[in-house]
Design a protein around this motif. Sequence first.
Motif, PDB file in Angstrom:
ATOM      1  N   ASP A  52       0.857  -1.189   0.000  1.00  0.00           N
ATOM      2  CA  ASP A  52       0.000   0.000   0.000  1.00  0.00           C
ATOM      3  C   ASP A  52       0.891   1.236   0.000  1.00  0.00           C
ATOM      4  N   THR A  53       0.963   1.922  -1.127  1.00  0.00           N
ATOM      5  CA  THR A  53       1.863   3.076  -1.248  1.00  0.00           C
ATOM      6  C   THR A  53       1.409   4.260  -0.408  1.00  0.00           C
ATOM      7  N   HIS A  54       0.148   4.344  -0.074  1.00  0.00           N
ATOM      8  CA  HIS A  54      -0.342   5.458   0.734  1.00  0.00           C
ATOM      9  C   HIS A  54       0.070   5.304   2.196  1.00  0.00           C
ATOM     10  N   HIS A  55       0.022   4.075   2.683  1.00  0.00           N
ATOM     11  CA  HIS A  55       0.294   3.847   4.100  1.00  0.00           C
ATOM     12  C   HIS A  55       1.657   3.200   4.336  1.00  0.00           C
ATOM     13  N   GLY A  56       2.331   2.824   3.267  1.00  0.00           N
ATOM     14  CA  GLY A  56       3.673   2.282   3.384  1.00  0.00           C
ATOM     15  C   GLY A  56       3.750   0.954   4.111  1.00  0.00           C
ATOM     16  N   GLN A  57       2.829   0.034   3.829  1.00  0.00           N
ATOM     17  CA  GLN A  57       2.864  -1.274   4.484  1.00  0.00           C
ATOM     18  C   GLN A  57       2.336  -2.344   3.545  1.00  0.00           C
ATOM     19  N   GLU A  58       2.750  -3.586   3.846  1.00  0.00           N
ATOM     20  CA  GLU A  58       2.271  -4.711   3.053  1.00  0.00           C
ATOM     21  C   GLU A  58       0.856  -5.072   3.476  1.00  0.00           C
ATOM     22  N   MET A  59       0.053  -5.477   2.504  1.00  0.00           N
ATOM     23  CA  MET A  59      -1.325  -5.850   2.747  1.00  0.00           C
ATOM     24  C   MET A  59      -1.634  -7.117   1.963  1.00  0.00           C
ATOM     25  N   LEU A  60      -2.740  -7.737   2.319  1.00  0.00           N
ATOM     26  CA  LEU A  60      -3.305  -8.831   1.537  1.00  0.00           C
ATOM     27  C   LEU A  60      -4.542  -8.295   0.843  1.00  0.00           C
ATOM     28  N   LEU A  61      -4.620  -8.479  -0.458  1.00  0.00           N
ATOM     29  CA  LEU A  61      -5.727  -7.932  -1.249  1.00  0.00           C
ATOM     30  C   LEU A  61      -6.446  -9.072  -1.947  1.00  0.00           C
ATOM     31  N   MET A  62      -7.775  -9.108  -1.803  1.00  0.00           N
ATOM     32  CA  MET A  62      -8.586 -10.135  -2.452  1.00  0.00           C
ATOM     33  C   MET A  62      -9.565  -9.484  -3.409  1.00  0.00           C
ATOM     34  N   VAL A  63      -9.724 -10.106  -4.564  1.00  0.00           N
ATOM     35  CA  VAL A  63     -10.697  -9.662  -5.554  1.00  0.00           C
ATOM     36  C   VAL A  63     -11.428 -10.887  -6.083  1.00  0.00           C
ATOM     37  N   PRO A  64     -12.663 -10.724  -6.533  1.00  0.00           N
ATOM     38  CA  PRO A  64     -13.362 -11.857  -7.162  1.00  0.00           C
ATOM     39  C   PRO A  64     -12.782 -12.127  -8.539  1.00  0.00           C
ATOM     40  N   ARG A  65     -12.900 -13.349  -9.025  1.00  0.00           N
ATOM     41  CA  ARG A  65     -12.422 -13.684 -10.364  1.00  0.00           C
ATOM     42  C   ARG A  65     -13.306 -13.097 -11.445  1.00  0.00           C
ATOM     43  N   GLU A  66     -14.591 -12.915 -11.134  1.00  0.00           N
ATOM     44  CA  GLU A  66     -15.503 -12.332 -12.096  1.00  0.00           C
ATOM     45  C   GLU A  66     -15.930 -10.947 -11.605  1.00  0.00           C
ATOM     46  N   LYS A  67     -15.754  -9.965 -12.437  1.00  0.00           N
ATOM     47  CA  LYS A  67     -16.139  -8.609 -12.049  1.00  0.00           C
ATOM     48  C   LYS A  67     -17.655  -8.481 -12.050  1.00  0.00           C
ATOM     49  N   PRO A  68     -18.180  -7.596 -11.219  1.00  0.00           N
ATOM     50  CA  PRO A  68     -19.630  -7.368 -11.219  1.00  0.00           C
ATOM     51  C   PRO A  68     -20.125  -6.948 -12.594  1.00  0.00           C
ATOM     52  N   SER A  69     -21.330  -7.395 -12.919  1.00  0.00           N
ATOM     53  CA  SER A  69     -21.852  -7.200 -14.281  1.00  0.00           C
ATOM     54  C   SER A  69     -22.279  -5.769 -14.555  1.00  0.00           C
ATOM     55  N   GLY A  70     -22.395  -4.942 -13.549  1.00  0.00           N
ATOM     56  CA  GLY A  70     -22.816  -3.565 -13.756  1.00  0.00           C
ATOM     57  C   GLY A  70     -22.760  -2.799 -12.453  1.00  0.00           C
ATOM     58  N   GLU A  71     -23.212  -1.549 -12.511  1.00  0.00           N
ATOM     59  CA  GLU A  71     -23.133  -0.703 -11.328  1.00  0.00           C
ATOM     60  C   GLU A  71     -23.997  -1.242 -10.188  1.00  0.00           C
ATOM     61  N   VAL A  72     -25.168  -1.756 -10.521  1.00  0.00           N
ATOM     62  CA  VAL A  72     -26.033  -2.312  -9.471  1.00  0.00           C
ATOM     63  C   VAL A  72     -25.361  -3.495  -8.785  1.00  0.00           C
ATOM     64  N   ALA A  73     -24.763  -4.380  -9.597  1.00  0.00           N
ATOM     65  CA  ALA A  73     -24.070  -5.533  -9.033  1.00  0.00           C
ATOM     66  C   ALA A  73     -22.858  -5.092  -8.214  1.00  0.00           C
ATOM     67  N   MET A  74     -22.144  -4.051  -8.667  1.00  0.00           N
ATOM     68  CA  MET A  74     -21.003  -3.532  -7.920  1.00  0.00           C
ATOM     69  C   MET A  74     -21.436  -3.006  -6.554  1.00  0.00           C
ATOM     70  N   LEU A  75     -22.511  -2.238  -6.538  1.00  0.00           N
ATOM     71  CA  LEU A  75     -22.997  -1.720  -5.259  1.00  0.00           C
ATOM     72  C   LEU A  75     -23.481  -2.831  -4.340  1.00  0.00           C
ATOM     73  N   GLN A  76     -24.089  -3.879  -4.914  1.00  0.00           N
ATOM     74  CA  GLN A  76     -24.527  -5.018  -4.109  1.00  0.00           C
ATOM     75  C   GLN A  76     -23.333  -5.727  -3.495  1.00  0.00           C
ATOM     76  N   TRP A  77     -22.261  -5.880  -4.285  1.00  0.00           N
ATOM     77  CA  TRP A  77     -21.042  -6.528  -3.785  1.00  0.00           C
ATOM     78  C   TRP A  77     -20.460  -5.724  -2.627  1.00  0.00           C
ATOM     79  N   LEU A  78     -20.322  -4.427  -2.816  1.00  0.00           N
ATOM     80  CA  LEU A  78     -19.745  -3.572  -1.778  1.00  0.00           C
ATOM     81  C   LEU A  78     -20.611  -3.568  -0.516  1.00  0.00           C
ATOM     82  N   LYS A  79     -21.932  -3.597  -0.704  1.00  0.00           N
ATOM     83  CA  LYS A  79     -22.820  -3.616   0.457  1.00  0.00           C
ATOM     84  C   LYS A  79     -22.669  -4.909   1.253  1.00  0.00           C
TER      85      LYS A  79
END
Length: 605
Positions: free
Chosen positions: A38-65
Amino acid sequence: MSETTSSPSAAPLRRFGRFELRALLHKSQRSMLWLVFDTHHGQEMLLMVPREKPSGEVAMLQWLKAMDAGSRIHHPNLGHVVETGRVDPWPYVTYDRALGETLEERIARGAPLPLDAAKWVAQALEGLAFAHEAGHAHRDIQLAHLLIDPADHVRVIGLEVAQETLPADADFNATRRAVREAAEEDVVSIGLVLHRLLSGRPVLDEQDLRSVMQRMQPQGQELVRMGWETPYPIPDPLRAIVNRATDRQARQRYHLARSFWRALDGWRLSAEQDDGGPIALLKDKMQRFGHLPSTSTRLVSTAMSSAMASQHASELAALALKDMALTLELLRRVNNALRQQGHASSGGTVLNMQRAIAMMGLNGLEDAARALKPWPGPMNEGQATFMQSLMRRVQRAGQVAQALRPAGYDGEVVYLINLMQNLGRLLVQYHFPDDAQQIRQLMVPPEPTEEHPNPRGLTEQSAAYAVLGCDLESLGLAVARYWGLGDELQHMMRRQPPDAPVRHPDGDLDILRLTCSLANELIDALLLPERKRQTGIELATRRYSRALNLGLREIYDALGAAQSQGETNSGVNDPSVGAAAAAVPRSRLRERAEQQATGTRKDPP
């Protein structure tokens, strides 16, 4: 998210937003785990992402919620979420690398001991159970999604990263059902994690446990069971637990993370401490609810009445034997008193009601009767009904043992030894009725299929391992030690293992132990389906015939005598056992017994 940018040069992607990608730690069908800086905080992190991106803005907001809701679930065995966000078109979640290394990284340095593997997985199950009970699921459990620190503290990460896309108009019941099914898949995945840790090699040679689940029965064709070539010997209880978790029959598996955790934690504590796990919990329950409840209020009232003083000791003993709880309480009290006085080692264990009552006196008998909990204790109506049935079967087995005992042996002693051989079963049915029901269900063979036309259920021992983490006999023996009962009785309490040959008895103790073991096996045989009862009786007879010098004639006579005694004793007769005994084709049994006795037919020993 792909591993390359969308630039024309298709150069390797080294950044994801403000994060520098250091290493891809794991990639599954549903998610990716990166070690980032993390270049902003200067530390190592573990980052996870889904293999399939959300199909649209509604799906993105549902994922984040959903991720935001999951991040608010706090438990010591769930990794704390540092941040959730989006780098379009990909959402992400980060965790502090200081939480530890992945389990995949840890085992790369060597396979863990079975006890360590059980500790790690038990912690993961505890956190996962908490998340499931809060209405969340993981959906992509992998070894890399379990973090372990230098103190062996395990945390689960990635909750709600691999989400399932449901229609916008999906009703509440459909959503709940999807979460419940995903939670059950999480439990199977944790079982595969344990299998991987114990076996020392990838399950079905697959790194992605999701792929393993798709290949294993009943979805696929593969059978996942713990093999025998493992880095360390696997104790039988732990082997039964991991095999149940990945059983080919979905109904035989653990459906709740909490149930899986209880079995694993019970074995782990029992392995670490002689009186840990379910044994410690049983002792606590016995302090609150007694060992067993009294089955007869009238009997206890009689025992405490003034008329008791005029009764002969034999009459009082017969009265006490009709109430299993009072019998055990008298045995406990008299032998505990001997131990406190320092006479236990010289006098042995008192196994006679008349002697116990004589030693304790009428006041002692009255105190013992007053200490009993009234029926049915904490059991509900259905549990109490089954408890009564189990107690009657134990009493019937005691009557069979009395009828089979060699000449010169006290019938009351034989009856009490048989009772003590069933102590663990009785205590579990009373104090852990739900677990007892699970054990019985696991012993029922699954439905036959073309591939498995003659399926078998688990043995009682394996089923108890899979539910409690220890067997019923060990529970009974632990209570016997707790009560101060002698080593000789503890030896006689051990039933003959069903898969071990019956050796010639070395002395009186072995004769009594084997006689009671045979009686219990005969009662078990009477409870088999009608077409298997006669075979079950004959198999039990053959196992013990040489050691005890018994044949089918003696077995038939003992069963008949016990049946007659049960019919004349209203407090003992068990309709289920009685009906089973009546259904045995006695004429054929008698015919075979006579043929065996006259030598015209020789059954194999």
